[in-house]
Design a protein around this motif. Sequence first.
Motif, PDB file in Angstrom:
ATOM      1  N   ASN A   1     -12.804  -0.331 -21.298  1.00 24.44           N
ATOM      2  CA  ASN A   1     -12.375   0.085 -20.041  1.00 24.44           C
ATOM      3  C   ASN A   1     -10.794  -0.018 -20.380  1.00 24.44           C
TER       4      ASN A   1
ATOM      5  N   ALA B   1     -18.712  -0.211 -15.555  1.00 23.48           N
ATOM      6  CA  ALA B   1     -16.960   0.744 -15.140  1.00 23.48           C
ATOM      7  C   ALA B   1     -16.740   1.121 -14.187  1.00 23.48           C
TER       8      ALA B   1
ATOM      9  N   HIS C   1     -17.264   6.530 -17.897  1.00 25.91           N
ATOM     10  CA  HIS C   1     -16.811   6.040 -19.300  1.00 25.91           C
ATOM     11  C   HIS C   1     -18.875   5.685 -19.711  1.00 25.91           C
TER      12      HIS C   1
END
Length: 281
Positions: free
Chosen positions: A17, A47, A114
């Motif tokens: 991330n 995320a 993500h």
Amino acid sequence: MDKFTTYETAWCPGCGNFSILNSLKTALEELGIRPDEVLMVAGIGQAAKTPQYLSANSFCGLHGRALPAAIAAKISNEKLTVIVNSGDGDSYGEGGNHFIHNIRRNVNIAHFVHDNQIYGLTKGQASPTSDEGLVTGVQTDGNSMSPLNPVLLAIASGAGFVARGFSGDSKQLVSIMKEAILYPGYAFVDILQPCISFNKINTFAYYKNMAAPLGDDYDPTNRLEAIKLSMEVSDKIPTGILYREEKTEFHRKNRLLKEGQPLVEQKRDESVLENLIHSFI
Ligand SMILES: Cc1ncc(C[n+]2csc(CCOP(=O)(O)OP(=O)(O)O)c2C)c(N)n1
Ligand SMILES: [Mg+2]
């Protein structure tokens, strides 16, 4: 304030991330977009904390419900650059239905998923992109479901901008993000990202070995080629802009919106609403 600031995060050291957040910050700065012009939207998850860590406007909704909030904001105020950052669980599991129908609606937003192939925040349940058989601390017999292919699904559903990035290749990711933000319509980017705590199979080293950036000679306008390419996930995983097509976006098709004046700036007659409410009393 022209520069974006990032804040201290609650992510694990080594999480993918971080580079996705930094790539987004770089992309926005290189595009010359100001923080007050940006709305970051997410659902729930690791995320989905991304909007909280960047100095822009932000909205975190319910799990799986990032897209409805994002497109509502964009429909109301076309001047905003609306960006969704959310997880694979949030975007393809709980929000799977929104994902498909949002493609059909084609509102001008960028959607950055993500994709760590796991439910990270809740400590390792299988997500829609988890490999079949994946064993985790809470999935002790292994995942019994087969994974969905979000890139293939997006192209097949009619998306006009479909890309795959990798958190470990920030140069490519910044360039994909810039193209996605500039694309006039719904732009979807699946970002391969290790979850160092709960997914011990799809690690940084795994993605580094699998990610195969598309060359400059690749033509992203051929839909059948893009579909074929998006199905390649076992030997190498192609990264880059897999498919791109110009499509009429939602605002240009809507009678009230296509004149160009954002809904929030259009003159409202409050008495119409008051009369309607009173007609029910
Ligand atoms: C409707 C609903 N179902 C389940 C949950 C619990 N929950 C919160 S986050 C999450 C998984 C998040 O996974 P993902 O979207 O992949 O994000 P990550 O944490 O991996 O970044 C779940 C199951 C919830 N908050 N709401
Ligand atoms: Mg996840």
